[in-house]
Motif scaffolding. Structure first.
Motif, mmCIF file in Angstrom:
data_model
loop_
_atom_site.group_PDB
_atom_site.id
_atom_site.type_symbol
_atom_site.label_atom_id
_atom_site.label_comp_id
_atom_site.label_asym_id
_atom_site.label_seq_id
_atom_site.Cartn_x
_atom_site.Cartn_y
_atom_site.Cartn_z
ATOM 1 N N GLY A 45 0.816 -1.206 0.000
ATOM 2 C CA GLY A 45 0.000 0.000 0.000
ATOM 3 C C GLY A 45 0.849 1.255 0.000
ATOM 4 N N SER A 46 0.235 2.373 -0.391
ATOM 5 C CA SER A 46 0.953 3.640 -0.444
ATOM 6 C C SER A 46 0.922 4.337 0.901
ATOM 7 C CB SER A 46 0.309 4.541 -1.504
ATOM 8 O OG SER A 46 -1.004 4.891 -1.100
ATOM 9 N N LEU A 47 1.920 5.205 1.117
ATOM 10 C CA LEU A 47 1.964 5.978 2.360
ATOM 11 C C LEU A 47 0.782 6.931 2.450
ATOM 12 C CD1 LEU A 47 5.741 6.869 2.870
ATOM 13 C CD2 LEU A 47 4.361 5.238 4.135
ATOM 14 N N GLU A 48 0.289 7.363 1.291
ATOM 15 C CA GLU A 48 -0.856 8.281 1.282
ATOM 16 C C GLU A 48 -2.084 7.646 1.932
ATOM 17 O OE1 GLU A 48 1.173 7.798 -1.266
ATOM 18 O OE2 GLU A 48 2.123 9.775 -1.225
ATOM 19 N N GLU A 49 -2.163 6.318 1.918
ATOM 20 C CA GLU A 49 -3.284 5.609 2.536
ATOM 21 C C GLU A 49 -3.042 5.344 4.014
ATOM 22 O OE1 GLU A 49 -3.262 2.141 0.125
ATOM 23 O OE2 GLU A 49 -4.483 3.015 -1.460
ATOM 24 N N ARG A 50 -1.836 5.622 4.474
ATOM 25 C CA ARG A 50 -1.464 5.305 5.852
ATOM 26 C C ARG A 50 -1.223 6.534 6.728
ATOM 27 N NH1 ARG A 50 -0.172 0.252 7.322
ATOM 28 N NH2 ARG A 50 -0.119 -1.338 5.711
ATOM 29 N N ILE A 51 -1.076 7.696 6.131
ATOM 30 C CA ILE A 51 -0.747 8.910 6.892
ATOM 31 C C ILE A 51 -1.810 9.968 6.643
ATOM 32 C CG2 ILE A 51 0.956 10.727 7.262
ATOM 33 C CD1 ILE A 51 3.126 8.818 6.408
ATOM 34 N N SER A 52 -2.295 10.585 7.733
ATOM 35 C CA SER A 52 -3.363 11.579 7.571
ATOM 36 C C SER A 52 -3.282 12.676 8.620
ATOM 37 C CB SER A 52 -4.731 10.892 7.662
ATOM 38 O OG SER A 52 -5.782 11.844 7.647
ATOM 39 N N LEU A 53 -3.432 13.900 8.141
ATOM 40 C CA LEU A 53 -3.555 15.060 9.030
ATOM 41 C C LEU A 53 -5.025 15.355 9.291
ATOM 42 C CD1 LEU A 53 -1.543 17.151 10.306
ATOM 43 C CD2 LEU A 53 -2.047 18.629 8.357
ATOM 44 N N GLY A 54 -5.886 14.699 8.517
ATOM 45 C CA GLY A 54 -7.321 14.921 8.631
ATOM 46 C C GLY A 54 -8.030 14.739 7.321
ATOM 47 N N ASN A 55 -7.276 14.357 6.290
ATOM 48 C CA ASN A 55 -7.835 14.255 4.943
ATOM 49 C C ASN A 55 -8.413 12.876 4.629
ATOM 50 O OD1 ASN A 55 -4.859 13.896 5.155
ATOM 51 N ND2 ASN A 55 -5.120 12.979 3.129
ATOM 52 N N ILE A 56 -8.055 11.833 5.407
ATOM 53 C CA ILE A 56 -8.660 10.508 5.241
ATOM 54 C C ILE A 56 -8.898 9.881 6.612
ATOM 55 C CG2 ILE A 56 -7.657 10.035 2.964
ATOM 56 C CD1 ILE A 56 -5.592 8.250 4.363
ATOM 57 N N ILE A 57 -9.841 8.946 6.669
ATOM 58 C CA ILE A 57 -10.106 8.209 7.909
ATOM 59 C C ILE A 57 -9.234 6.961 7.928
ATOM 60 C CG2 ILE A 57 -11.843 6.883 9.185
ATOM 61 C CD1 ILE A 57 -13.958 8.818 8.129
ATOM 62 N N LEU A 58 -8.468 6.801 8.979
ATOM 63 C CA LEU A 58 -7.611 5.629 9.132
ATOM 64 C C LEU A 58 -8.288 4.536 9.951
ATOM 65 C CD1 LEU A 58 -4.188 7.416 9.821
ATOM 66 C CD2 LEU A 58 -4.973 6.428 7.671
ATOM 67 N N VAL A 59 -9.108 4.943 10.928
ATOM 68 C CA VAL A 59 -9.816 3.980 11.780
ATOM 69 C C VAL A 59 -11.207 3.760 11.194
ATOM 70 C CG1 VAL A 59 -10.611 3.435 14.116
ATOM 71 C CG2 VAL A 59 -8.520 4.780 13.795
ATOM 72 N N ASN A 60 -11.321 2.779 10.324
ATOM 73 C CA ASN A 60 -12.596 2.533 9.644
ATOM 74 C C ASN A 60 -13.704 2.108 10.600
ATOM 75 O OD1 ASN A 60 -11.718 3.139 6.998
ATOM 76 N ND2 ASN A 60 -10.708 1.157 6.859
ATOM 77 N N ALA A 61 -13.320 1.540 11.743
ATOM 78 C CA ALA A 61 -14.317 1.094 12.720
ATOM 79 C C ALA A 61 -15.099 2.258 13.312
ATOM 80 C CB ALA A 61 -13.636 0.298 13.835
ATOM 81 N N ASP A 62 -14.561 3.474 13.220
ATOM 82 C CA ASP A 62 -15.210 4.642 13.825
ATOM 83 C C ASP A 62 -15.807 5.595 12.784
ATOM 84 O OD1 ASP A 62 -14.630 3.756 16.360
ATOM 85 O OD2 ASP A 62 -12.770 4.897 16.537
ATOM 86 N N LYS A 63 -16.114 5.082 11.615
ATOM 87 C CA LYS A 63 -16.726 5.930 10.586
ATOM 88 C C LYS A 63 -18.163 6.283 10.933
ATOM 89 C CE LYS A 63 -14.327 4.784 6.242
ATOM 90 N NZ LYS A 63 -14.487 4.132 4.923
#
Length: 463
Positions: A45-63
């Motif tokens: 996977g890409s780092l863009e999918e793993r690092i976020s300042l607020g632009n993506i949700i990393l914890v899918n369980a809390d969507k």
């Protein structure tokens, strides 16, 4: 002639087929053995999918819809909408640390923020990842609500490293290159921290681990710190309790041969038990053994004359530690390192884990009149554990250091000074020249209680 050619072709085809089958079998066998001996997956996977300042949700369980809308707005730079949506999300689920961090990041917006990173194992152990993020989120929120760092708000970039050393290296390289990142809170396991430490050191970027206690991290670099007490402290308090309080003359140890922290703890414990005049059972109990047998390990320890069993658990093998606890059925007095201070130990261990003693860095009742436990309950709706407290302390140390000098090199010099100190959840935060925390461990015992909702709680052991 034609028949002879056909025979030759058939033989050739058979040889090629057998070769392909052999090669496939060899590759499959190698893959299986690798997975057995090295449970960590390769980087994908890409780092863009793993690092976020607020632009993506990393914890899918809390969507939830509000959180998703907030993140989309954040990605577009629409901070007012992001703030409003994330605030609505927190009203629905207040104990979501990712939403808290993004909420404060959105409020910081373009107001000349100072940025740090926190790297956690969202895809490796979600509960532990959230425990660490809660400490960081609380420290960030408190700091920003009190004027920030000399008037500048704190932003926190989250990375999901899965506790995988190969992923950690990629994240560390990216953060070293991003000159806006002034410090890193992480990583969780010692194996992860040991993978990232040389990169942070070479890049002059401060790393403070709240949870990695392997001995090899001590003195590994002038930019590497940790707020968790040394692993020798855990071993000493546990061996003293076993020999003097519980009067156990012989102990067995179960450890993970593939985890550096587990092996460090086992070595330190052996030395501490020897200093106390105790004996150590020579049974082989390895959580990474492909033929691991919980019931067999207990039977062997009892047959060898052991009176107690110490679980030198690793994060990746918590389940196998719980299997040992359930297989024990009261035959041996159980003790463990701080890794097993988890909700799952209470929930899944139940009566079989009752009276088990753990050496840990902190407990909410350990320091009288400390405001942190009370404040944490307001944020998260219940008691937090030592990982949250020490992640809070790591962030507080960074905040205090940045108030004196908000450059990478200046922060390192500040934290390394013998005069540096900051107040945290676990008391005064100070670092030794090795980068280790100047603090000691305490003991807790699992007892019946209602705070956790499992019927059992961790309670301090008087010392």
């Amino acid at each position: 002639m034609s028949q002879r050619n056909e025979t030759t072709i058939l033989i050739l085809a058979l040889v090629i087929t057998l070769g392909l089958l052999f090669t496939g079998f060899w590759l499959f066998n190698r893959l299986i053995n690798t997975q057995k001996n090295q449970p960590i997956s390769p980087f994908t996977g890409s780092l863009e999918e793993r690092i976020s300042l607020g632009n993506i949700i990393l914890v899918n369980a809390d969507k939830n819809p509000n959180k998703e809308a907030g993140v989309k707005a954040f990605a577009k730079g629409d901070f007012p909408t992001a703030i409003s949506q994330l605030e609505s999300s927190l009203k629905k689920k207040r104990n979501d640390p990712e939403a808290w961090i993004y909420f404060n990041n959105a409020k910081a917006g373009q107001n000349n923020p100072l940025k740090i990173g926190v790297s956690v194992p969202i895809g490796g152990n979600l509960n532990i990842a959230k425990e660490i993020m809660r400490g960081v989120a609380q420290a960030q929120d408190e700091a920003n609500n009190n004027g920030g760092i000399n008037g500048m708000p704190l932003q926190v970039e989250i990375a999901n490293d899965d506790n995988d050393p190969s992923i950690v290296k990629k994240i560390a390289e990216k953060w070293v290159k991003d000159t806006k990142v002034l410090a890193v809170v992480g990583h969780n396991t010692s194996d992860a921290s040991l993978a990232g430490a040389p990169i942070y050191q070479q890049g002059n970027l401060v790393m403070i681990s709240p949870t990695s206690n392997a001995k090899k991290l001590s003195g590994i670099g002038s930019y590497i710190f940790r707020t968790v007490p040394s692993i020798s402290s855990e071993a000493e308090v546990l061996s003293r309790y076993a020999s003097k309080t519980n009067r156990l003359s012989k102990l067995a140890i179960c450890a993970d041969s593939q985890a550096k922290a587990s092996q460090s703890f086992k070595q330190e414990l052996r030395s501490a038990i020897d200093n106390e005049g105790g004996k150590i059972s020579q049974i082989a109990c390895d959580f990474s053994d492909q033929n691991f047998n919980p019931s067999g390990a207990i039977s062997q320890a009892v047959s060898d004359g052991a009176e107690g069993l110490v679980l030198a658990a690793s994060v990746d093998k918590i389940k196998r530690s719980l299997d040992i606890i359930r297989a024990n059925k009261g035959r041996l007095s159980l003790m463990a390192n701080s890794t097993l201070y988890t909700f799952d130990t209470l929930k899944l261990g139940q009566a079989e884990a009752n009276e088990m003693v753990l050496a840990v860095p902190w407990h909410p009742e350990a320091i009288p009149d400390n405001p942190f436990p009370k404040n944490a309950r307001k944020y998260w709706g219940g008691d937090v554990n030592w990982r949250t407290a020490l992640a809070y302390d790591a962030t507080q140390a960074i905040i205090a250091g940045l108030k004196q000098d908000n450059t990478r090199q200046g922060l390192q010099k500040t934290l390394s000074s013998s005069e540096f100190s900051a107040n945290g959840a676990t008391g005064k935060i100070q670092f030794l020249p090795s980068g280790d925390r100047n603090a000691s461990s305490i003991l807790v015992k699992i007892q019946p209680g209602q705070s956790s909702g499992t019927g059992y709680d961790f309670a301090p052991v008087p010392q």
